[in-house]
Design an enzyme around this catalytic site. Structure first.
Site, mmCIF file in Angstrom:
data_model
loop_
_atom_site.group_PDB
_atom_site.id
_atom_site.type_symbol
_atom_site.label_atom_id
_atom_site.label_comp_id
_atom_site.label_asym_id
_atom_site.label_seq_id
_atom_site.Cartn_x
_atom_site.Cartn_y
_atom_site.Cartn_z
ATOM 1 N N ARG A 242 -1.002 7.727 -10.026
ATOM 2 C CA ARG A 242 -2.211 6.931 -9.531
ATOM 3 C C ARG A 242 -3.236 7.579 -8.631
ATOM 4 O O ARG A 242 -4.380 7.733 -8.987
ATOM 5 C CB ARG A 242 -1.705 5.769 -8.902
ATOM 6 C CG ARG A 242 -2.820 4.922 -8.318
ATOM 7 C CD ARG A 242 -2.236 3.877 -7.420
ATOM 8 N NE ARG A 242 -3.020 3.074 -6.642
ATOM 9 C CZ ARG A 242 -3.575 3.727 -5.184
ATOM 10 N NH1 ARG A 242 -3.231 4.605 -4.846
ATOM 11 N NH2 ARG A 242 -4.457 2.904 -4.789
ATOM 12 N N GLU B 296 -9.785 0.543 -7.577
ATOM 13 C CA GLU B 296 -8.538 0.542 -8.020
ATOM 14 C C GLU B 296 -8.103 -0.935 -8.342
ATOM 15 O O GLU B 296 -7.462 -1.678 -7.942
ATOM 16 C CB GLU B 296 -7.526 1.093 -7.370
ATOM 17 C CG GLU B 296 -6.106 1.439 -8.221
ATOM 18 C CD GLU B 296 -4.950 0.501 -8.105
ATOM 19 O OE1 GLU B 296 -5.283 -0.491 -8.831
ATOM 20 O OE2 GLU B 296 -4.299 0.730 -7.453
ATOM 21 N N GLU C 180 -17.860 -10.645 -2.462
ATOM 22 C CA GLU C 180 -18.636 -11.599 -3.029
ATOM 23 C C GLU C 180 -19.405 -12.162 -1.503
ATOM 24 O O GLU C 180 -20.580 -12.711 -1.645
ATOM 25 C CB GLU C 180 -18.130 -12.770 -3.757
ATOM 26 C CG GLU C 180 -17.733 -12.469 -5.001
ATOM 27 C CD GLU C 180 -16.141 -11.900 -4.971
ATOM 28 O OE1 GLU C 180 -15.660 -11.564 -6.157
ATOM 29 O OE2 GLU C 180 -15.708 -11.707 -3.869
ATOM 30 N N GLY D 236 -12.225 -3.201 -2.894
ATOM 31 C CA GLY D 236 -10.744 -3.391 -2.667
ATOM 32 C C GLY D 236 -10.186 -2.153 -1.893
ATOM 33 O O GLY D 236 -9.407 -1.406 -2.650
ATOM 34 N N HIS E 70 3.680 2.830 -10.691
ATOM 35 C CA HIS E 70 3.990 1.513 -10.097
ATOM 36 C C HIS E 70 3.600 0.528 -10.999
ATOM 37 O O HIS E 70 4.241 -0.846 -10.827
ATOM 38 C CB HIS E 70 3.367 1.425 -8.641
ATOM 39 C CG HIS E 70 2.143 0.820 -8.617
ATOM 40 N ND1 HIS E 70 0.982 1.889 -8.916
ATOM 41 C CD2 HIS E 70 1.461 -0.225 -8.554
ATOM 42 C CE1 HIS E 70 -0.270 1.192 -8.571
ATOM 43 N NE2 HIS E 70 0.104 -0.071 -8.567
ATOM 44 N N ASP F 232 -12.557 -4.759 1.811
ATOM 45 C CA ASP F 232 -11.338 -5.119 1.380
ATOM 46 C C ASP F 232 -11.313 -6.738 2.340
ATOM 47 O O ASP F 232 -11.582 -6.718 3.534
ATOM 48 C CB ASP F 232 -10.086 -4.337 1.885
ATOM 49 C CG ASP F 232 -9.009 -4.788 1.042
ATOM 50 O OD1 ASP F 232 -8.530 -3.781 -0.046
ATOM 51 O OD2 ASP F 232 -8.409 -5.762 1.207
ATOM 52 N N HIS G 293 0.609 -1.278 0.155
ATOM 53 C CA HIS G 293 0.180 0.051 -0.038
ATOM 54 C C HIS G 293 0.965 1.318 0.165
ATOM 55 O O HIS G 293 0.352 2.257 -0.775
ATOM 56 C CB HIS G 293 -1.173 0.091 1.160
ATOM 57 C CG HIS G 293 -1.694 -1.294 1.221
ATOM 58 N ND1 HIS G 293 -3.219 -1.069 0.293
ATOM 59 C CD2 HIS G 293 -1.811 -2.495 1.870
ATOM 60 C CE1 HIS G 293 -3.456 -2.566 0.569
ATOM 61 N NE2 HIS G 293 -2.904 -3.333 1.286
#
Length: 350
Positions: free
Chosen positions: A22, A111, A97, A46, A294, A68, A13
């Site tokens: 980004r 992202e 899910e 996420g 990245h 997440d 992260h």
């Protein structure tokens, strides 16, 4: 589980947050669409450390569900609390899910892009969230993506990894070169190249519309290409990169009338109202000629370079498919014809 465990490490992260291209592009896109986010419910698929969720809260979102599956979600809870946003940002620790959200959402942000766009296959989770929770006419950020391919030359990489073995401190080690090629070029390599390494205009391999794409569309992607070399140089391999766009939901259009110029569409507007300024696309590009990210570029190197002449044609196809052994891996197969000979390059993005 290994995938989610990897994203529990703070270093992953940190790298993403330090990618200013980004992170600033996402923040700019959120603020650009502030009128579609303010007062609305947002789902962050996420969320990682929760930075995008917090940006959405800053843009006026009424509620943000930050989801997440990795343990970084526990840290996201603390970050949200530290910024006094616990009343707006709800962190859910679990797979998208599996989590329970008891309302529809107006906005989905994620992202989801991996190396060469599709590595890690997180887009499937965005599709799942879209189909389950997004209201009709809702906003998805990013909205569109394009994957590109182009042949490249990179003599320095061969010099550093292969030709180095010809003379090592005065000792001949050329016998190592076949093994060195296997180790260096068997799998795709993620690294940064420049526009000077690119031999031709790129070909579009895939275009993704996040509003309409379905999960089966991602299982296998095949695209034909035809490249014409712009200079005489050794062909060392092929590079993949991608762009993403942050567009709003599609507006209703009316067809042009015969008196209008070609390729012009008109937005429907109420009589007497001034036409709103045209939407400006916000684009995040990972192309070699743009500021590095990245994601860098993903390169498939050939074991043996091919000497190209100026205007020499390379024609063939590329197939990218999800691995049957591991759905987050990608199988890549390049087949192309140049100089009266066929070539095949196969690799797995692990």
């Amino acid at each position: 589980m290994a995938y989610f465990k990897a994203y529990s490490h703070i270093g992953v992260h940190e790298e993403m947050l330090k990618d200013h291209v980004r992170t600033n592009t996402y923040r700019n896109a959120i603020m650009h669409h502030k009128d579609l986010i303010s007062g609305k419910v947002v789902l962050d698929v996420g969320c990682g450390t929760g930075v995008l969720s917090i940006f959405c809260a800053f843009a006026g979102a009424t509620r943000v569900y930050a989801v997440d599956a990795s343990d970084i979600a526990l840290q996201a809870v603390e970050i949200v609390r530290e910024n006094e946003l616990s009343d707006k940002v709800i962190v859910l620790h679990g797979r998208i899910e599996d989590v329970q959200i008891e309302e529809k959402v107006d906005v989905i942000i994620s992202e989801w892009m991996g190396y060469m766009l599709l590595y890690e296959s997180m887009l499937g989770s965005v599709i799942f969230a879209r189909d389950k929770w997004l209201k009709p006419g809702g906003l998805i950020l990013p909205s569109h993506a394009s994957l590109y391919l182009a042949p490249i030359t990179n003599s320095r990489r061969y010099q550093d990894s292969i030709y180095f073995w010809r003379d090592v401190y005065g000792i001949k080690m050329s016998s190592v070169m076949p093994l060195a090629k296997q180790c260096a070029f068997m799998e795709p390599s993620v690294e940064t190249i420049s526009g000077e390494n690119v031999l031709t205009w790129p070909a579009v391999v895939a275009q993704v519309d996040c509003y309409t794409i379905q999960a089966p569309d991602l299982e296998t992607i095949t695209a034909a290409f035809k490249f014409t070399s712009m200079l005489q140089a050794p062909l060392h391999g092929f590079a993949f990169w991608f762009d993403i766009e942050f567009n709003g939901p599609v507006r209703q259009k009316v067809k042009k009338q015969a008196s209008q110029p070609l390729d012009v569409d008109m937005e429907i507007s109420s009589p007497g109202n001034k036409k709103k300024k045209q939407d400006v696309s916000i684009v995040l590009s990972t192309a070699p000629e743009d500021a590095p990210t990245h994601w860098q570029q993903t390169l498939l190197y050939l074991f043996e370079p091919i000497e190209l002449k100026k205007d020499q044609i390379m024609e063939g196809s590329v197939t990218i498919s999800q691995s049957r052994q591991h759905a987050r891996f990608l199988n890549i197969c390049l087949k192309y014809f140049t100089g009266d000979q066929w070539y095949v390059k196969e690799s797995v993005m692990r």
